[in-house]
Design an enzyme around this catalytic site. Sequence first.
Site, PDB file in Angstrom:
ATOM      1  N   GLN A   1      -9.113  -9.929 -14.077  1.00  0.00           N
ATOM      2  CA  GLN A   1      -8.144  -9.496 -15.687  1.00  0.00           C
ATOM      3  C   GLN A   1      -6.537  -9.761 -15.284  1.00  0.00           C
ATOM      4  O   GLN A   1      -5.810  -9.492 -13.739  1.00  0.00           O
ATOM      5  CB  GLN A   1      -8.939  -8.133 -16.128  1.00  0.00           C
ATOM      6  CG  GLN A   1      -7.547  -7.179 -16.957  1.00  0.00           C
ATOM      7  CD  GLN A   1      -8.280  -7.636 -18.428  1.00  0.00           C
ATOM      8  OE1 GLN A   1      -7.916  -8.957 -18.516  1.00  0.00           O
ATOM      9  NE2 GLN A   1      -7.840  -6.764 -19.274  1.00  0.00           N
ATOM     10  N   THR A   2      -5.980 -10.446 -16.787  1.00  0.00           N
ATOM     11  CA  THR A   2      -4.914  -9.826 -16.163  1.00  0.00           C
ATOM     12  C   THR A   2      -3.987  -9.739 -17.351  1.00  0.00           C
ATOM     13  O   THR A   2      -4.214 -10.329 -18.401  1.00  0.00           O
ATOM     14  CB  THR A   2      -4.455 -11.926 -16.442  1.00  0.00           C
ATOM     15  OG1 THR A   2      -5.212 -12.643 -15.989  1.00  0.00           O
ATOM     16  CG2 THR A   2      -3.066 -12.276 -15.845  1.00  0.00           C
TER      17      THR A   2
ATOM     18  N   LYS B   1       0.867   3.526  -3.234  1.00  0.00           N
ATOM     19  CA  LYS B   1      -0.110   4.604  -3.094  1.00  0.00           C
ATOM     20  C   LYS B   1      -0.749   6.127  -3.357  1.00  0.00           C
ATOM     21  O   LYS B   1       1.343   7.024  -3.376  1.00  0.00           O
ATOM     22  CB  LYS B   1      -1.379   4.887  -2.316  1.00  0.00           C
ATOM     23  CG  LYS B   1      -1.871   3.886  -1.373  1.00  0.00           C
ATOM     24  CD  LYS B   1      -3.483   3.902  -1.016  1.00  0.00           C
ATOM     25  CE  LYS B   1      -4.066   2.531  -0.997  1.00  0.00           C
ATOM     26  NZ  LYS B   1      -5.569   2.703  -0.266  1.00  0.00           N
TER      27      LYS B   1
ATOM     28  N   ASP C   1      -8.496  -2.856  -4.515  1.00  0.00           N
ATOM     29  CA  ASP C   1      -7.152  -2.682  -4.423  1.00  0.00           C
ATOM     30  C   ASP C   1      -6.658  -3.046  -5.248  1.00  0.00           C
ATOM     31  O   ASP C   1      -7.024  -4.824  -5.616  1.00  0.00           O
ATOM     32  CB  ASP C   1      -6.802  -2.663  -2.869  1.00  0.00           C
ATOM     33  CG  ASP C   1      -6.542  -1.618  -2.020  1.00  0.00           C
ATOM     34  OD1 ASP C   1      -5.972  -0.617  -2.656  1.00  0.00           O
ATOM     35  OD2 ASP C   1      -6.759  -2.159  -0.998  1.00  0.00           O
TER      36      ASP C   1
ATOM     37  N   CYS D   1       0.860  -0.937   0.323  1.00  0.00           N
ATOM     38  CA  CYS D   1      -0.393   0.095  -0.304  1.00  0.00           C
ATOM     39  C   CYS D   1       0.679   0.824   0.245  1.00  0.00           C
ATOM     40  O   CYS D   1       0.501   2.688   0.101  1.00  0.00           O
ATOM     41  CB  CYS D   1      -0.757   0.054   1.270  1.00  0.00           C
ATOM     42  SG  CYS D   1      -2.227  -1.027   1.115  1.00  0.00           S
TER      43      CYS D   1
ATOM     44  N   GLY E   1     -12.501   9.242   1.634  1.00  0.00           N
ATOM     45  CA  GLY E   1     -11.783   8.323   3.160  1.00  0.00           C
ATOM     46  C   GLY E   1     -12.186   6.715   3.539  1.00  0.00           C
ATOM     47  O   GLY E   1     -11.780   6.430   3.474  1.00  0.00           O
ATOM     48  N   LEU E   2     -14.060   6.261   3.060  1.00  0.00           N
ATOM     49  CA  LEU E   2     -14.604   5.655   2.694  1.00  0.00           C
ATOM     50  C   LEU E   2     -13.451   4.280   2.199  1.00  0.00           C
ATOM     51  O   LEU E   2     -12.933   4.471   1.858  1.00  0.00           O
ATOM     52  CB  LEU E   2     -16.055   6.042   2.893  1.00  0.00           C
ATOM     53  CG  LEU E   2     -17.035   6.521   3.647  1.00  0.00           C
ATOM     54  CD1 LEU E   2     -18.250   6.373   2.995  1.00  0.00           C
ATOM     55  CD2 LEU E   2     -17.349   5.748   5.332  1.00  0.00           C
ATOM     56  N   ASP E   3     -13.756   3.397   2.882  1.00  0.00           N
ATOM     57  CA  ASP E   3     -13.074   2.640   2.485  1.00  0.00           C
ATOM     58  C   ASP E   3     -13.688   1.527   1.212  1.00  0.00           C
ATOM     59  O   ASP E   3     -13.135   1.308   0.535  1.00  0.00           O
ATOM     60  CB  ASP E   3     -12.750   1.460   4.282  1.00  0.00           C
ATOM     61  CG  ASP E   3     -12.246   2.015   5.013  1.00  0.00           C
ATOM     62  OD1 ASP E   3     -10.740   1.959   4.864  1.00  0.00           O
ATOM     63  OD2 ASP E   3     -12.979   1.691   5.687  1.00  0.00           O
TER      64      ASP E   3
ATOM     65  N   ASP F   1     -11.143  -3.739   3.654  1.00  0.00           N
ATOM     66  CA  ASP F   1     -12.517  -2.740   2.954  1.00  0.00           C
ATOM     67  C   ASP F   1     -13.803  -3.233   3.550  1.00  0.00           C
ATOM     68  O   ASP F   1     -14.482  -1.665   3.381  1.00  0.00           O
ATOM     69  CB  ASP F   1     -12.162  -2.592   1.983  1.00  0.00           C
ATOM     70  CG  ASP F   1     -10.340  -1.267   1.931  1.00  0.00           C
ATOM     71  OD1 ASP F   1     -10.588  -1.206   2.698  1.00  0.00           O
ATOM     72  OD2 ASP F   1     -10.020  -1.388   0.838  1.00  0.00           O
TER      73      ASP F   1
END
Lengths: 378, 378
Positions: free
Chosen positions: B159-160, B36, B83, B33, B63-65, B106
């Site tokens: 997805q890759t 970011k 994420d 993380c 700010g909410l997850d 989250d």
Amino acid sequence: MDRIARIQEGFEPTKYGLDEKFVLTKLTAMKGCGCKVPRDVLLQLLETFKTDLVINNDEVDIGLDSCVIPLRHKGLRLVQTTDFFYPLVDDPYIMGRITCANVLSDLYAMGVVDCDNMLMLLGVAVDLNEIERDIIVRQFIQGFKDAADEADTKIRGGQTVRCPWLLLGGVGTSVVHDDEIIKVDQAVPGDLLVLTKPIGGQVAVNSYEWLKKENGKIEELGLDVAKIRRAFKQACEQMSRLNRNAAKLLHTNHAHSSTDVTGFGLLGHAENLARVQKSKVDFVIETLPIIEYMDEIVDKMIEAGGEGFRLYQGRSAETSGGLLIALSPEDAEKYIEDIFELDNRPAWIIGKVVERKGDENIAYISENYSKLSIHSPL
Amino acid sequence: MDRIARIQEGFEPTKYGLDEKFVLTKLTAMKGCGCKVPRDVLLQLLETFKTDLVINNDEVDIGLDSCVIPLRHKGLRLVQTTDFFYPLVDDPYIMGRITCANVLSDLYAMGVVDCDNMLMLLGVAVDLNEIERDIIVRQFIQGFKDAADEADTKIRGGQTVRCPWLLLGGVGTSVVHDDEIIKVDQAVPGDLLVLTKPIGGQVAVNSYEWLKKENGKIEELGLDVAKIRRAFKQACEQMSRLNRNAAKLLHTNHAHSSTDVTGFGLLGHAENLARVQKSKVDFVIETLPIIEYMDEIVDKMIEAGGEGFRLYQGRSAETSGGLLIALSPEDAEKYIEDIFELDNRPAWIIGKVVERKGDENIAYISENYSKLSIHSPL
């Protein structure tokens, strides 16, 4: 912002405060849906999931565009799709439009017309300076948002990371009643295959890049610059055009089967679709509608010993391509009339569904296939 | 595969057919993380969305997850999060576990215990050879899947793409009744703040990397190799531990507010959470529970003129960190008892909610904060 006007205008970096030499597509070595991991490799790697891919007691093939999940809440299903890739056109605004249209297309391919939520996925290229980053990201977001507006959906979440390449994508999610999803496995012999956007997007995008890069390929192959520019705009228009009306018409015209054409090319997606049909059928493609002049480029590439993006083999990648649909002959005619009325764009009958010859459902391009050169609507 | 056993065992590349010098985390310049985009930059770039971020007539802060979206279907909401980031530990299996746990976190932060669907996002580093790619991707997928199994959810899509760095992520989605989501904006003065995993993950991961890279930092700072190894395992354990029980207990212990601690660090997430509270409150952090020995590393870094990852300022990034919860003092005590019973891991009261002093809700670390050294449970 008007999509068509923006495409017509073209993208001049200086107009947005960027250096005149700025090239968005330089920020990656791969373009659009062409970045996908090869299909056989992917299938092999995904073996681990095999046992999970069971929905309503049916094995669901990963060839499907979206996942469809029965919910704990009666009669409702979760339909969800994700896609991310790299810039393939230089205008970040149009790239935002294309990215959003491409993600939504997987929902549309299953007849899901209303997307309840979009997440935006963004990898910000580490070698952008701050000014470039701000301009590009803003333009990209604006394009993504305008496309979402047009689709009557909203973007409420996402993730942004730093990445060596500019990475663009999204997630589309809808919670629907059973009847909002079309069954995509009902094709029967006698059905016709309809395609709603011509192929050749990869050729258009790449030849335009040769032009911008001035890498000598234009001269080497003796290509027509004006025609390349025109085809590029045509590709931008169709990649940024939503398949939403195409999705609505799946219901009203009783489509038996449907998918959208993206990274695996027309034949690759036809193969995926044929394989999941309940009936013993083959999909035969007899006509290739191709963006104007792209066939000539491919011919010249093949003459020069190349593969011409394997366009004629149906393997050239499309990004945000059209829907490929199987329906009865009467419905097929009506579908083509209806889509022209709603989108003011043509669609074509490109083949048929026949009883299968072998042990497995397959799709193939007929030996006597014909090419259809599709003139730009712009 | 048993998570703890795997962590205890450590990751030997040769055991899985990889070169002994293989280092997964070399495939990126950024970790977990910590990748970011800085918060202020992000907020600025996301301005375009401002008008969209309206849910039930309330402005919803980024700010909410997770995003929470009222659906067309009565009483139901779509809760969704995504994420993606880069490898921060060398064992691709554990990295898969961590990635899945981090995405789910989250949802858990909002009290959503059941995830209806996971999508897996994967960027396969272009400079991996085929053998490496197969081994790593398989191990990663296995870890991701085992974590999903533990969470009683399934991976049905994704997805890759190919990418210069190994990129790992997911999307978690749930369709829930209103009462399955806890209200996260109900903190009142007098509440206590509880944290369910110690901080210092970034220090643990980085110091372990110094060790593996043999870059001289261990000697330079005079660090204890055994303690670093131990802390790294502790970090792996807590990053791969699901916050699911922590989420269940939000309901039974009447949590007023909750978030999970990830890339913005403990204080960053406390600030985000304080800001969205309905009441005029400040969040005061008085205790920093820190993975054992990580405070000593930070002290030595600061002595040597460094910032020590800004750990004591609450700015050190966590990946798949704990939940930060505001609840009444009685509920806080009970919560800590309950989580120990379910997870066999401690949680700590780390601060309190007070009436706010200024014009806006803020969070800060008290001048007289104390440090709590948290011994490894392994």
